[in-house]
Design a protein around this motif. Structure first.
Motif, short mmCIF file in Angstrom:
data_model
loop_
_atom_site.label_atom_id
_atom_site.label_comp_id
_atom_site.label_asym_id
_atom_site.label_seq_id
_atom_site.Cartn_x
_atom_site.Cartn_y
_atom_site.Cartn_z
N ARG A 107 4.48 70.73 56.32
CA ARG A 107 4.53 71.32 54.97
C ARG A 107 4.89 70.27 53.92
O ARG A 107 4.28 70.21 52.85
CB ARG A 107 5.55 72.47 54.94
N GLY A 133 9.23 79.25 49.36
CA GLY A 133 8.57 79.41 50.66
C GLY A 133 9.61 79.79 51.68
O GLY A 133 10.74 80.13 51.34
N ASN A 134 9.26 79.74 52.95
CA ASN A 134 10.19 80.06 54.01
C ASN A 134 11.27 78.97 54.10
O ASN A 134 10.97 77.85 54.47
CB ASN A 134 9.43 80.16 55.34
N GLY A 144 15.85 82.52 60.15
CA GLY A 144 14.49 82.49 60.63
C GLY A 144 14.27 83.43 61.80
O GLY A 144 13.14 83.82 62.12
N GLY A 173 12.62 81.84 65.04
CA GLY A 173 11.81 81.33 63.94
C GLY A 173 11.51 79.85 64.09
O GLY A 173 10.74 79.29 63.31
N ASN A 174 12.12 79.18 65.06
CA ASN A 174 11.93 77.76 65.25
C ASN A 174 11.77 77.47 66.74
O ASN A 174 12.37 78.16 67.57
CB ASN A 174 13.11 76.96 64.70
N SER A 189 20.23 77.88 52.93
CA SER A 189 19.77 78.29 54.26
C SER A 189 20.51 77.52 55.35
O SER A 189 20.49 76.29 55.37
CB SER A 189 18.27 78.03 54.37
N GLY A 231 16.01 74.33 51.62
CA GLY A 231 16.77 75.58 51.61
C GLY A 231 18.04 75.53 50.81
O GLY A 231 18.93 76.35 51.02
N ASN A 237 13.62 78.69 56.17
CA ASN A 237 14.30 78.74 57.47
C ASN A 237 13.64 77.87 58.53
O ASN A 237 13.71 78.18 59.72
CB ASN A 237 14.40 80.18 57.95
N LEU A 238 12.99 76.79 58.11
CA LEU A 238 12.45 75.86 59.10
C LEU A 238 13.54 74.85 59.45
O LEU A 238 14.13 74.23 58.56
CB LEU A 238 11.21 75.14 58.54
#
Lengths: 556, 184
Positions: free
Chosen positions: B88, B74-75, A469, A442-443, A347, A319, B77-78
């Motif tokens: 992933r 991609g996302n 997320g 999201g997690n 992120s 991120g 926010n993991l």
């Protein structure tokens, strides 16, 4: 390049710009003549005040300052809400429709309160009319409102009338925010940030895919976003997107811009008081907290994620943008939460648990430099409480800056302190009790708890960053965070103005041999303790449930 | 002072400040931007044969083996302890292993924050040069020279480390091959 000397650049720059900017701010607070400014923007300000119909006399009570503030903010919000609900076709080439009412309300309140929490993807829901006429407009006036409150509170603590709200709004725009934003915008433009009214370009990539280039009037938007502690992005990726933050240089300018005004406001307080030792000690205190948090985040992001050591090693680049690197993204996280800006350059959801501890800690305390104008006000509340507590210990009536601290002041200060946890912990508990239906995290696990707590902490602290997320697009999220946004902004403002007005009405006492001096290293350390005990302990349980538990899981 | 007066003043203030912060300061800056930095102002667009093919500042998705590949999107926010992140990363590492890169550079596995990070590290680029040399039938030294010509930063504070601008490199690669765009 080692990140450490690079990280020092914006911080050192903010300290160097504090005295000149602080002098400028003090001239606005103390209404001192400024020949050049008076000559160039004085006539415009006079014309504006004449048009408004306000003679500019200082308010004679806290209400006299608060009421016009609430009315003007209400009207700013009304204009924004109507524009978002309708989204007329002008400057809206992609023909975006009006927003759903709950989303329009959340977006309006979020930007009106200088928070800039975003539950929408701007590049696919807002045309340029909304970006300029709603978002940029609210970014300027909400920053000006924050500064006005800061001015009034400083005046009160220095024993002067609170001032005139309309005059403070106009002058903080004409003498600080507008010229400052134009200069920063020009610098960002030269780094590569677009500034055009042309519609977003749709192009075919080398491999034949379609890509939308979200060009727009970004440079000025970005400048007030950073300088005004706003933080809402022109695009959802915010300062991670190359159009908002194209180079290392633009990243350093943006980091400095977040710090410049809050640091200078503390300096201005000392000048207004005629005691710069007092403001310098407070500056050292908050900058030490900022540096500590920044260093923790830089080390954590630079060290990387042990859970992934099977496949890779090195910094946590998940991120993150390579042009800034992991450590500088960590530093940004500390600065954006400390200054209540809320912009991100990577992120936050993918950040290491230690970085989240720093970010949440800053959101809980609200004084790690602090927000536009409100930061110094919250800091004075903590100083007042430190005076009160030490006064209790030695059994004397406490005095702050030569004025007695009595029951009403302690009540107002305690209210300011209690409002924040109230609007963070209660809605977070309700949402978590509602389970996945409400939370939509999201997690999994502790990180999901962090996402929920962070959303309300960010809303109530008027910060605006988020762990993205989280599925926060539902009416529940829009409406419940709206309550935290409003409560976290206007209730403390009302209490702060009442507190400041109460202080200025008290007779000034000459310092005697028994007076507890507040401009000493010892007292500053006591203030630091009060900060940590009152501010941080309230929130320690949620820190333990969220990032601390996650950190332990990552290590084991 | 009556409440009506207060509201009337507020209305006039709102109108004046809206014009000031939305129109009066934005328009001159838009004009100035066209004069002092027309390229930046319009988005640092890259043209080929007069057609805009991208922006120097933004990455593009590259999947074919004729181009240098950029960072995965991609996302972003993991969380660091999320099992989906490890799965992933393992999957991405596996994909690279199948094309002969046994230990891919971390930036080829971690998604970027923006999804359009224009850069990859020198290490990530060099790992892909043997493949490009084969598909493009160019000598590896020629590709290495090209790589050096497309380094951004740390000079002029464009980036904290020396990085490769993927789109710039790929455009030059096309020019080097035959000057015409080729579809995979």
């Amino acid at each position: 390049m080692s990140p450490w000397p690079v990280a020092a650049v914006p911080l050192v720059l903010a300290v160097l710009t504090a005295p000149p900017l602080g002098r400028h701010l003090d001239a606005l607070i103390s209404d001192r003549p400024q020949p050049a400014w008076d000559r160039w923007v004085g006539p415009l300000e006079a014309a504006l005040m004449r048009w408004v119909g306000d003679a500019g006399r200082p308010a004679d009570s806290a209400m006299g300052y608060l009421l016009p503030l609430l009315v003007s903010n209400g009207l700013f919000g009304l204009v924004a809400l109507v524009l978002l609900l309708l989204q007329p076709p002008w400057l809206n080439p992609l023909g975006f429709a009006g927003l759903r009412p709950d989303l329009a309300l959340h977006t309006t309140v979020s930007f009106l309160t200088n928070t800039d929490q975003q539950h929408l993807v701007p590049e696919t829901s807002l045309g340029n009319l909304a970006q300029l006429g709603v978002i940029q407009f609210l970014m300027f006036v909400s920053a000006a409102t924050g500064l006005a409150v800061g001015f009034a509170v400083i005046r009160g603590f220095c024993g002067r009338p609170l001032g005139n709200l309309h005059r403070d709004l106009v002058r903080s725009l004409t003498r600080l925010l507008i010229p400052g934003a134009l200069l920063v915008a020009l610098a960002l433009l030269l780094c590569g940030v677009p500034m055009t009214l042309a519609p977003p370009q749709v192009i075919t990539t080398l491999e034949g895919a379609r890509q939308t280039l979200p060009v727009g009037p970004i440079a000025l938007f970005e400048a007030i976003k950073q300088l005004g502690e706003n933080g809402g992005g022109f695009v959802a990726a915010n300062g991670a997107h190359p159009y908002e933050n194209p180079t290392l240089l633009s990243n350093l300018i943006s980091t400095w811009a977040m710090l410049a005004i809050p640091v200078a406001t503390i300096d201005a307080f000392g000048r207004c008081l005629g005691n710069r030792r007092q403001s310098n000690l407070l500056l050292v205190l908050v900058l030490a907290l900022l540096l500590l948090g920044g260093a923790v985040a830089m080390v954590a992001e630079g060290a990387g994620n042990p859970a992934l050591s099977t496949w890779l090693d090195g910094p946590n680049l998940e991120g993150k943008e390579l042009r800034f690197g992991a450590p500088l993204t960590g530093l940004w996280a500390a600065v954006t939460t400390g200054t209540m800006t809320g912009a991100v350059n990577g992120s936050l959801d993918a950040a290491m648990p230690a970085t989240l501890v720093v970010a949440l800690f800053n959101l809980f305390l609200q004084v790690v430099v602090g927000g536009q104008g409100t930061g110094v006000a919250y800091l004075l509340v903590f100083v007042l409480l430190a005076v009160f507590l030490t006064g209790l210990m030695v059994g004397r009536t406490p005095e702050l800056l030569g004025r007695k601290v009595e029951k009403p002041q302690v009540v107002w200060a305690s209210l300011v302190l209690l409002i924040h946890p109230l609007f963070v912990l209660i809605p977070a508990a309700l949402t978590l009790a509602g389970g996945t239906a409400l939370a939509a995290t999201g997690n999994p696990g502790p990180h999901g708890i962090s996402e929920v707590v962070y959303e309300y902490a960010s809303a109530a602290a008027n910060n605006g960053s988020g762990l993205a997320g989280l599925g926060n697009g539902s009416p529940w999220w829009n409406l419940s965070t709206t309550v935290s946004l409003l409560g976290g902004r206007y209730l403390p403002i009302a209490a702060l103005l009442a507190l400041a007005d109460g202080m200025r009405r008290k007779p000034a006492l000459a310092p005697g041999p028994g007076t507890l001096r507040t401009d000493t290293t010892l007292f500053t350390l006591v203030t630091a303790m009060v900060l940590l005990i009152l501010g941080a302990l309230t929130f320690f349980p949620v820190l333990a449930l969220g990032p601390i538990a996650e950190g332990l899981a990552t290590v084991s | 002072m009556s409440f009506t007066t207060l509201v009337l003043r507020g209305l006039r203030l709102t109108l004046a400040l809206w014009l000031l912060t939305v129109v009066v300061i934005t328009l001159p800056l838009l004009g100035l931007a066209r004069v002092v930095a027309p390229d930046s102002a319009t988005g640092s667009l890259v043209r080929r044969n007069g057609v805009v093919v991208g922006s120097r500042l933004l990455g593009q998705p590259f999947a074919g083996d004729r181009y240098l590949q950029g960072r995965p999107a991609g996302n972003p926010n993991l969380g660091p302890a999320n099992p989906k992140l490890a799965i992933r990363i393992a999957g991405a590492a596996d994909t690279w292993r199948r094309v002969g890169i046994t230990k891919p550079a971390p930036d080829l596995l971690f998604v970027s924050g923006s999804g359009v990070d224009p850069h990859i590290s020198l290490a990530a680029a060099r790992q892909q040069l043997p493949r490009l040399a084969a598909t493009r039938q160019l000598p590896p030294e020629r590709l290495e020279r090209l790589l050096r010509q497309h380094i951004d930063g740390p000079g002029r504070l464009r980036a904290i480390e020396p990085l490769v601008n993927v789109l710039g490199f790929n455009l030059a690669l096309d020019d080097l091959s035959d000057g015409a765009p080729q579809r995979p």
